[in-house]
Design a protein around this motif. Structure first.
Motif, PDB file in Angstrom:
ATOM      1  N   LYS A 186      11.144   9.297 -14.438  1.00 35.48           N
ATOM      2  CA  LYS A 186      12.402   8.732 -14.947  1.00 35.48           C
ATOM      3  C   LYS A 186      13.540   8.968 -13.956  1.00 35.48           C
ATOM      4  O   LYS A 186      14.407   8.103 -13.769  1.00 35.48           O
ATOM      5  N   MET A 187      13.522  10.136 -13.314  1.00 40.70           N
ATOM      6  CA  MET A 187      14.575  10.434 -12.346  1.00 40.70           C
ATOM      7  C   MET A 187      14.458   9.570 -11.100  1.00 40.70           C
ATOM      8  O   MET A 187      15.471   9.173 -10.512  1.00 40.70           O
ATOM      9  N   LEU A 188      13.240   9.245 -10.695  1.00 43.72           N
ATOM     10  CA  LEU A 188      13.050   8.380  -9.529  1.00 43.72           C
ATOM     11  C   LEU A 188      13.572   6.966  -9.787  1.00 43.72           C
ATOM     12  O   LEU A 188      13.907   6.242  -8.850  1.00 43.72           O
ATOM     13  N   GLN A 189      13.637   6.580 -11.052  1.00 45.76           N
ATOM     14  CA  GLN A 189      14.103   5.242 -11.414  1.00 45.76           C
ATOM     15  C   GLN A 189      15.608   5.175 -11.660  1.00 45.76           C
ATOM     16  O   GLN A 189      16.142   4.099 -11.933  1.00 45.76           O
ATOM     17  N   ARG A 190      16.296   6.288 -11.553  1.00 43.58           N
ATOM     18  CA  ARG A 190      17.725   6.319 -11.869  1.00 43.58           C
ATOM     19  C   ARG A 190      18.513   5.288 -11.061  1.00 43.58           C
ATOM     20  O   ARG A 190      18.196   5.011  -9.909  1.00 43.58           O
ATOM     21  N   ASN A 191      19.533   4.739 -11.705  1.00 41.85           N
ATOM     22  CA  ASN A 191      20.451   3.794 -11.057  1.00 41.85           C
ATOM     23  C   ASN A 191      19.764   2.513 -10.606  1.00 41.85           C
ATOM     24  O   ASN A 191      20.170   1.894  -9.621  1.00 41.85           O
ATOM     25  N   ASN A 192      18.722   2.127 -11.335  1.00 34.01           N
ATOM     26  CA  ASN A 192      18.033   0.876 -11.029  1.00 34.01           C
ATOM     27  C   ASN A 192      17.786   0.129 -12.344  1.00 34.01           C
ATOM     28  O   ASN A 192      16.733   0.286 -12.960  1.00 34.01           O
ATOM     29  N   GLY A 206       4.286   1.173 -10.520  1.00 28.63           N
ATOM     30  CA  GLY A 206       4.984   0.319 -11.477  1.00 28.63           C
ATOM     31  C   GLY A 206       6.314  -0.191 -10.948  1.00 28.63           C
ATOM     32  O   GLY A 206       6.715  -1.322 -11.235  1.00 28.63           O
ATOM     33  N   MET A 207       7.009   0.633 -10.175  1.00 30.59           N
ATOM     34  CA  MET A 207       8.283   0.211  -9.596  1.00 30.59           C
ATOM     35  C   MET A 207       8.074  -0.940  -8.615  1.00 30.59           C
ATOM     36  O   MET A 207       8.820  -1.930  -8.617  1.00 30.59           O
ATOM     37  N   LEU A 208       7.069  -0.800  -7.752  1.00 25.98           N
ATOM     38  CA  LEU A 208       6.786  -1.849  -6.776  1.00 25.98           C
ATOM     39  C   LEU A 208       6.270  -3.116  -7.456  1.00 25.98           C
ATOM     40  O   LEU A 208       6.600  -4.232  -7.034  1.00 25.98           O
ATOM     41  N   LEU A 209       5.481  -2.938  -8.514  1.00 20.02           N
ATOM     42  CA  LEU A 209       4.993  -4.098  -9.258  1.00 20.02           C
ATOM     43  C   LEU A 209       6.152  -4.842  -9.901  1.00 20.02           C
ATOM     44  O   LEU A 209       6.162  -6.082  -9.941  1.00 20.02           O
ATOM     45  N   ARG A 210       7.141  -4.111 -10.386  1.00 19.00           N
ATOM     46  CA  ARG A 210       8.308  -4.739 -11.010  1.00 19.00           C
ATOM     47  C   ARG A 210       9.024  -5.657 -10.031  1.00 19.00           C
ATOM     48  O   ARG A 210       9.563  -6.701 -10.420  1.00 19.00           O
ATOM     49  N   GLU A 211       9.049  -5.297  -8.756  1.00 22.03           N
ATOM     50  CA  GLU A 211       9.680  -6.143  -7.752  1.00 22.03           C
ATOM     51  C   GLU A 211       9.047  -7.533  -7.725  1.00 22.03           C
ATOM     52  O   GLU A 211       9.723  -8.536  -7.484  1.00 22.03           O
ATOM     53  N   HIS A 212       7.729  -7.587  -7.968  1.00 16.99           N
ATOM     54  CA  HIS A 212       7.012  -8.859  -7.911  1.00 16.99           C
ATOM     55  C   HIS A 212       7.173  -9.665  -9.191  1.00 16.99           C
ATOM     56  O   HIS A 212       7.310 -10.888  -9.135  1.00 16.99           O
ATOM     57  N   ILE A 213       7.138  -9.007 -10.335  1.00 17.52           N
ATOM     58  CA  ILE A 213       7.153  -9.767 -11.589  1.00 17.52           C
ATOM     59  C   ILE A 213       8.561  -9.943 -12.136  1.00 17.52           C
ATOM     60  O   ILE A 213       8.771 -10.723 -13.055  1.00 17.52           O
ATOM     61  N   ILE A 253       5.949  -2.282 -18.577  1.00 17.06           N
ATOM     62  CA  ILE A 253       5.017  -1.499 -17.770  1.00 17.06           C
ATOM     63  C   ILE A 253       4.983  -0.088 -18.348  1.00 17.06           C
ATOM     64  O   ILE A 253       6.001   0.602 -18.400  1.00 17.06           O
ATOM     65  N   TRP A 254       3.801   0.311 -18.805  1.00 20.45           N
ATOM     66  CA  TRP A 254       3.616   1.607 -19.451  1.00 20.45           C
ATOM     67  C   TRP A 254       2.945   2.553 -18.460  1.00 20.45           C
ATOM     68  O   TRP A 254       1.775   2.392 -18.120  1.00 20.45           O
ATOM     69  N   ASN A 255       3.691   3.554 -17.972  1.00 22.89           N
ATOM     70  CA  ASN A 255       3.172   4.563 -17.050  1.00 22.89           C
ATOM     71  C   ASN A 255       2.683   5.763 -17.856  1.00 22.89           C
ATOM     72  O   ASN A 255       3.482   6.424 -18.533  1.00 22.89           O
ATOM     73  N   VAL A 256       1.393   6.057 -17.768  1.00 20.73           N
ATOM     74  CA  VAL A 256       0.813   7.139 -18.573  1.00 20.73           C
ATOM     75  C   VAL A 256       0.186   8.188 -17.660  1.00 20.73           C
ATOM     76  O   VAL A 256      -0.605   7.856 -16.758  1.00 20.73           O
ATOM     77  N   ASP A 257       0.533   9.443 -17.896  1.00 19.44           N
ATOM     78  CA  ASP A 257      -0.048  10.557 -17.142  1.00 19.44           C
ATOM     79  C   ASP A 257      -0.044  11.786 -18.054  1.00 19.44           C
ATOM     80  O   ASP A 257       0.856  11.951 -18.882  1.00 19.44           O
ATOM     81  N   ASN A 303      12.424  -1.706 -18.222  1.00 19.01           N
ATOM     82  CA  ASN A 303      11.202  -1.938 -18.997  1.00 19.01           C
ATOM     83  C   ASN A 303       9.991  -1.208 -18.417  1.00 19.01           C
ATOM     84  O   ASN A 303       8.851  -1.509 -18.789  1.00 19.01           O
ATOM     85  N   ASN A 304      10.235  -0.276 -17.500  1.00 21.91           N
ATOM     86  CA  ASN A 304       9.184   0.620 -16.998  1.00 21.91           C
ATOM     87  C   ASN A 304       9.324   1.947 -17.741  1.00 21.91           C
ATOM     88  O   ASN A 304      10.271   2.696 -17.516  1.00 21.91           O
ATOM     89  N   SER A 305       8.394   2.245 -18.652  1.00 18.87           N
ATOM     90  CA  SER A 305       8.499   3.455 -19.465  1.00 18.87           C
ATOM     91  C   SER A 305       7.426   4.468 -19.085  1.00 18.87           C
ATOM     92  O   SER A 305       6.399   4.120 -18.491  1.00 18.87           O
ATOM     93  N   PHE A 306       7.676   5.727 -19.451  1.00 20.46           N
ATOM     94  CA  PHE A 306       6.768   6.828 -19.128  1.00 20.46           C
ATOM     95  C   PHE A 306       6.276   7.492 -20.408  1.00 20.46           C
ATOM     96  O   PHE A 306       7.040   7.678 -21.362  1.00 20.46           O
ATOM     97  N   HIS A 307       5.005   7.892 -20.396  1.00 27.63           N
ATOM     98  CA  HIS A 307       4.402   8.501 -21.576  1.00 27.63           C
ATOM     99  C   HIS A 307       3.457   9.620 -21.137  1.00 27.63           C
ATOM    100  O   HIS A 307       2.603   9.405 -20.270  1.00 27.63           O
ATOM    101  N   THR A 308       3.636  10.788 -21.711  1.00 28.19           N
ATOM    102  CA  THR A 308       2.777  11.925 -21.413  1.00 28.19           C
ATOM    103  C   THR A 308       1.633  11.929 -22.405  1.00 28.19           C
ATOM    104  O   THR A 308       1.816  12.177 -23.601  1.00 28.19           O
ATOM    105  N   ASP A 309       0.437  11.628 -21.909  1.00 27.93           N
ATOM    106  CA  ASP A 309      -0.718  11.521 -22.800  1.00 27.93           C
ATOM    107  C   ASP A 309      -1.978  11.431 -21.952  1.00 27.93           C
ATOM    108  O   ASP A 309      -1.928  11.156 -20.749  1.00 27.93           O
ATOM    109  N   ASP A 310      -3.108  11.645 -22.596  1.00 26.37           N
ATOM    110  CA  ASP A 310      -4.383  11.375 -21.957  1.00 26.37           C
ATOM    111  C   ASP A 310      -4.510   9.863 -21.781  1.00 26.37           C
ATOM    112  O   ASP A 310      -4.347   9.109 -22.749  1.00 26.37           O
TER     113      ASP A 310
END
Length: 221
Positions: free
Chosen positions: A110-116, A82-89, A96-100, A121-128
Motif C-alpha cells: 500500500k505504501m509503494l502505491q502512495r500518491n498514485n 499489479g502496478m505495471l499491469l494497471r499501466e496497460h489496462i 486487481i487483487w494482490n494476495v500474499d 483499484n489495486n487492493s491488498f489482502h493478507t491470506d493464503d
C-alpha cells in the motif's frame, strides 16, 4: 509523476521509515529494507515488465469470454506486478487483487502505491493464496502466479483444475534448483508448460534475468 518514478520514491521512503523505526524498536526487521530493494531492482522489474508485455495482447474480447473485471495475483509480494499491469489496462473498473500470506506485504505494498490515484483499484489482502482463490474462484477472468517454484504441484493442479475453462492463467516458474525454498522447479519451459496441463497454451517463453537461472512463463486457459 510516472509510475516507476513514484514507485522508486516510495521505496526509498519505506526504507527510511524502517531504518528510523529500528533506532527505537529492536523488533524491527532491518532485512525488510533489503527485501524492498530486491522487489524493485532491475532484475525484478525486467521480469515483471516481461510478464505484462507478453500478457497484455491476450486481455481482449478475442481471448476473454467476459470483460476483464477481476484479476487475482497469487503470492503478489509488494504488488509491483499489479502496478505495471494497471499501466496497460488503465484506471477502469478492473479490480486487481494482490494476495500474499505475509502481512507486511500488504502494509508496504500500500505504501509503494502512495500518491498514485490510478492504482486505487489495486487492493491488498493478507491470506493464503489458495484459500483466497477458492473463496471467489468463479469471479476471476485472469489468475497470475509468478512463484510456482514455491508451491506443491498438487496445489497448482488444484487451482488450474478448478478454474472456469475460459479464465486465463499466467504462471511462472524457474530452474533455480539450488534455492532451498524452491520446491517445484523445472528444467525448461516445455517441461513447465506440460506440468500445467492447460487446455490451450496461448504463449510460452523463457527469460534469463541473471546468469544463475532462467524464468519460464506460460499463458493459456
Amino acid at each position: 509523476m510516472m509510475l516507476k518514478e513514484n514507485l522508486y520514491k516510495n521505496a526509498l521512503s519505506i526504507i527510511e521509515e524502517i531504518y528510523n523505526e529500528s533506532k527505537y524498536n529492536k523488533d524491527v526487521d532491518l532485512y525488510r529494507s533489503y527485501d524492498i530493494i530486491n522487489a524493485t531492482n532491475d532484475a525484478q522489474m525486467t521480469s515483471k515488465e516481461w510478464l505484462v508485455d507478453n500478457l497484455a495482447p491476450f486481455l481482449n474480447k478475442k481471448y476473454l469470454e467476459f470483460p476483464l473485471r477481476d484479476v487475482l495475483i497469487q503470492g503478489a509480494w509488494y504488488g509491483v506486478t499489479g502496478m505495471l499491469l494497471r499501466e496497460h489496462i488503465g484506471n477502469n473498473h478492473t479490480k486487481i487483487w494482490n494476495v500474499d500470506s505475509d502481512p507486511l506485504c500488504e502494509k508496504y505494498g500500500k505504501m509503494l502505491q502512495r500518491n498514485n490515484p490510478s492504482l486505487e483499484n489495486n487492493s491488498f489482502h493478507t491470506d493464503d493464496a489458495i484459500e483466497y482463490y477458492f473463496d471467489r474462484a468463479d469471479s476471476y477472468q485472469l489468475i497470475i502466479n509468478t512463484s510456482c517454484e514455491h508451491m506443491e504441484q498438487e496445489d497448482i493442479d488444484l487451482i488450474l483444475g478448478s478454474k472456469p475453462i475460459n479464465t486465463i492463467a499466467c504462471f511462472q516458474s524457474n530452474n533455480y534448483h539450488d534455492e532451498p525454498e524452491h520446491i517445484n522447479t523445472h528444467n525448461n519451459v516445455e517441461e513447465f508448460a506440460a506440468s500445467l496441463n492447460l487446455a490451450r497454451v496461448f504463449w510460452s517463453g523463457t527469460l534469463k534475468p541473471s546468469k544463475d537461472y532462467e524464468r519460464y512463463m506460460v499463458i493459456g486457459i
